[in-house]
Scaffold this active site. Structure first.
Site: not given
Length: 138
Positions: A8, A79, A86
């Site tokens: 997250c 999220c 990422c």
């Protein structure tokens, strides 16, 4: 041993809760969590997990470890920020996105904020249980 990474934004609430549940429901897995940034462990996350008899009080907020990420069987983003930011995953790594609001951003009375933390916790609990019930498919 299968390996999962929960991600997250700040590794302070959602990913820490997911890691706590995964340690309970996926005992044969290597489990970790991290954030795009480091925000520190949120005490309300610790409190709502303790209500479920899961102690995350010694967890440490940390940034994504690229070596661990590359070796995962599954990466779960919790999220949109983590999903969008990422690092690129190898084709061999399965990715799931579970979009939960950030309870650390909740406003209102303490009771209202805690209700949001509990709601997010319960949603994450349900998703990790589902993951555990289908772990052989990963």
């Amino acid at each position: 041993m299968p390996q999962v990474y929960f991600l997250c934004t700040g590794n302070s609430c959602r990913s820490q809760m997911a890691e706590g549940f995964a340690h309970q429901y996926l005992p044969k897995w290597r489990v970790d969590s991290a954030g795009i940034e480091v925000h520190g462990l949120n005490p309300r996350a610790v409190q709502v997990m303790a209500e479920r008899d899961i102690d995350i009080s010694h967890a440490v907020s940390k940034r994504i470890d690229l070596a661990y990420l590359q070796q995962c069987d599954l990466v779960v983003t919790l999220c949109g920020d983590a999903r969008d930011r990422c690092p690129r995953l190898p084709a061999s790594v399965k990715h799931e996105h579970w979009d939960f609001i950030d309870p650390a951003q909740a406003t209102g009375t303490d009771d209202q904020i805690m209700a949001i933390f509990r709601n997010v916790r319960d949603g994450i609990d349900q998703r990790v249980r589902q993951l555990a019930s289908h772990e052989t498919a990963i």
